[in-house]
Enzyme design. Structure first.
Site, PDB file in Angstrom:
ATOM      1  CB  CYS A  87       7.064  -4.321   9.180  1.00 58.26           C
ATOM      2  SG  CYS A  87       8.342  -3.413  10.088  1.00 58.26           S
ATOM      3  CB  CYS A 126       2.504  -0.981  13.882  1.00 60.33           C
ATOM      4  SG  CYS A 126       2.654  -0.771  12.098  1.00 60.33           S
ATOM      5  CB  CYS A 177       2.821   7.807   2.911  1.00 59.31           C
ATOM      6  SG  CYS A 177       3.275   6.706   4.260  1.00 59.31           S
ATOM      7  CD  GLU A 196      -2.963  -1.175   2.239  1.00 63.43           C
ATOM      8  OE1 GLU A 196      -4.148  -1.436   1.990  1.00 63.43           O
ATOM      9  OE2 GLU A 196      -2.543  -1.002   3.398  1.00 63.43           O
ATOM     10  CB  CYS A 218       5.743  -1.388  16.587  1.00 60.80           C
ATOM     11  SG  CYS A 218       7.470  -1.018  16.175  1.00 60.80           S
TER      12      CYS A 218
HETATM   13  N1  SAH Z   1       9.112   1.423  10.315  1.00 64.92           N
HETATM   14  C1  SAH Z   1       9.246   2.838  10.279  1.00 64.92           C
HETATM   15  C2  SAH Z   1       8.285   3.547   9.344  1.00 64.92           C
HETATM   16  C3  SAH Z   1       6.819   3.124   9.310  1.00 64.92           C
HETATM   17  S1  SAH Z   1       5.599   3.729  10.361  1.00 64.92           S
HETATM   18  C4  SAH Z   1       9.126   3.410  11.679  1.00 64.92           C
HETATM   19  O1  SAH Z   1       8.793   2.669  12.591  1.00 64.92           O
HETATM   20  O2  SAH Z   1       9.412   4.580  11.869  1.00 64.92           O
HETATM   21  C5  SAH Z   1       5.468   5.444  10.425  1.00 64.92           C
HETATM   22  C6  SAH Z   1       5.034   5.890  11.837  1.00 64.92           C
HETATM   23  O3  SAH Z   1       3.697   5.501  12.162  1.00 64.92           O
HETATM   24  C7  SAH Z   1       5.928   5.304  12.902  1.00 64.92           C
HETATM   25  O4  SAH Z   1       6.312   6.284  13.812  1.00 64.92           O
HETATM   26  C8  SAH Z   1       5.005   4.296  13.545  1.00 64.92           C
HETATM   27  O5  SAH Z   1       5.408   3.975  14.837  1.00 64.92           O
HETATM   28  C9  SAH Z   1       3.668   5.014  13.490  1.00 64.92           C
HETATM   29  N2  SAH Z   1       2.528   4.122  13.742  1.00 64.92           N
HETATM   30  C10 SAH Z   1       2.474   2.788  13.615  1.00 64.92           C
HETATM   31  N3  SAH Z   1       1.276   2.318  13.980  1.00 64.92           N
HETATM   32  C11 SAH Z   1       0.524   3.374  14.350  1.00 64.92           C
HETATM   33  C12 SAH Z   1      -0.819   3.530  14.813  1.00 64.92           C
HETATM   34  N4  SAH Z   1      -1.660   2.500  14.931  1.00 64.92           N
HETATM   35  N5  SAH Z   1      -1.239   4.786  15.082  1.00 64.92           N
HETATM   36  C13 SAH Z   1      -0.423   5.854  14.925  1.00 64.92           C
HETATM   37  N6  SAH Z   1       0.838   5.760  14.479  1.00 64.92           N
HETATM   38  C14 SAH Z   1       1.327   4.533  14.206  1.00 64.92           C
END
Ligand code: SAH
Length: 362
Positions: free
Chosen positions: A116, A123, A109, A96, A120
């Site tokens: 991934c 996420c 984006c 996406e 986290c």
């Molecule tokens: N892997 C990279 C880039 C992808 S995510 C990173 O971790 O930075 C881009 C941002 O969105 C990251 O800061 C991530 O932690 C955040 N993110 C992930 N899940 C989220 C959620 N459910 N709500 C808000 N932000 C989120």
């Protein structure tokens, strides 16, 4: 669709590599510049249409190379103008990419991996696990396709590596992609328009610090202490907060540039007044800005978004302590295009899970 094409992919080569590939076939080096202009400036993917190239060269390009471009499988538009693109790759996998208009810039984006590995806790993409790395062609391909679909080829746009995947976990392809995007004969995207967001993989950050090409850097911090961060970002057990901060202090920045620290705000987990004070203290010696991202909730994410008052209080404490802080306005939540909501249904999910997402995901 899954038949492997062994020819070199023109779209995966930076200009130096393309020049080498041409010279190795007895072709002229400077043709690489013309090809870059066609592919990255004009969005042409068929060598036959590259009208300033000799016919023999066009034939050679068509027969000895391929030029991969992701295909658009679906496109969804949010009420706020954000658009989510589901793109299909040559091997049938999907990713996406999201277009976010008027922030005030136009922003793409893009993803760097299918899935991934970072897992986290908040996420959705992390729930897929890592399926595979994207090639440089697939990373730049998202930008090519979105620019074409949105007719923004000749307008300025920003690129944020904040889609699916951890860019520093796919270092070489990501850097090749940046070199291709930056090339003056092609897209000529200035690196000040590019932001790389990472959980902070230290060895890769060390390498990035020595690169001639320097995108803006965003670090996904999310908590002020290792105890809290470890529960949210598993890789923290390997690369802890103190080491990341120390690295950021040494990170070469252009004059006036700052490192962005992303902080997903989760109700009752990391949104206390004390967390804000600790965060301000942690970042006080740095040229930093803090981007507070209220959680984008979704089925399968075991956290809640804080109330607007809690979000305001958190941001206010930071700014009272002199931090530069912004609260990220969530875009595209109604089409599940917001941060952390990118997941490709059907890759790694059972039919039952798929149904659950369909029922509760929006
Ligand atoms: N892997 C990279 C880039 C992808 S995510 C990173 O971790 O930075 C881009 C941002 O969105 C990251 O800061 C991530 O932690 C955040 N993110 C992930 N899940 C989220 C959620 N459910 N709500 C808000 N932000 C989120």
């Amino acid at each position: 669709m899954n038949v492997k094409d062994a020819r070199p992919d023109l779209a995966a080569l930076d200009r130096t590599a393309l020049e080498a590939a041409l010279v190795a076939r007895g072709l002229e080096r400077f043709r690489a510049r013309q090809i870059f202009a066609w592919v990255y400036r004009h969005g042409i993917v068929d060598p036959a249409a590259m009208s300033d190239l000799p016919a023999t060269l066009r034939t050679t390009l068509s027969t000895e190379f391929r030029l991969s471009t992701p295909t658009v499988s679906s496109r969804e538009r949010s009420a706020d103008g954000t658009e989510k693109f589901l793109l299909t790759l040559a091997d049938g996998r999907s990713i996406e990419s999201v277009f976010i208009p008027d922030t005030p810039a136009m922003t793409f984006c893009v993803s760097t991996q299918v899935g991934c590995a970072m897992a986290c806790a908040f996420c959705l993409t992390g729930k897929m696990g890592l399926v595979r790395n994207l090639t440089a062609a697939e990373i730049v391909g998202q930008v090519r396709v979105l620019a074409r679909e949105l007719r923004l080829q000749s307008s300025p746009f920003n690129v944020v590596l904040m889609g699916m995947g951890e860019p520093l976990h796919n270092y070489d392809e990501t850097m090749t992609a940046l070199r291709i995007m930056a090339d003056e004969h092609g897209m000529a995207l200035p690196m000040r328009r590019v932001t790389l967001s990472t959980v902070g993989l230290l060895p890769a950050l060390e390498k990035l610090a020595r690169e001639p090409l320097m995108p803006n850097l965003a670090i996904s911090l999310h908590a002020p202490t290792d105890g809290q961060r470890g529960r949210l970002v598993p890789i923290n057990s390997k690369y802890g907060i103190a080491d990341i901060i120390e690295m950021c202090k040494r990170f070469p920045l252009k004059r006036r540039a700052r490192i962005t620290f992303e902080y997903v705000l989760l109700a009752g987990v990391n949104d206390a007044a004390e967390d804000a004070r600790k965060l301000a203290r942690l970042l006080s010696g740095l040229k930093a800005k803090i981007n507070v991202i209220p959680l984008n909730a979704a089925a399968g994410i075991p956290f809640e978004r804080p109330s607007d008052e809690a979000i305001d209080r958190f941001a206010r404490i930071l700014s009272e302590r002199g931090a530069l802080v912004s609260v990220r306005k969530s875009r595209g939540r109604d089409i599940r295009a917001a941060c952390g909501q990118l997941i490709v249904e059907g890759q790694r999910q059972s039919p039952a899970q798929r149904l659950a997402v369909a029922a509760f995901g929006q």
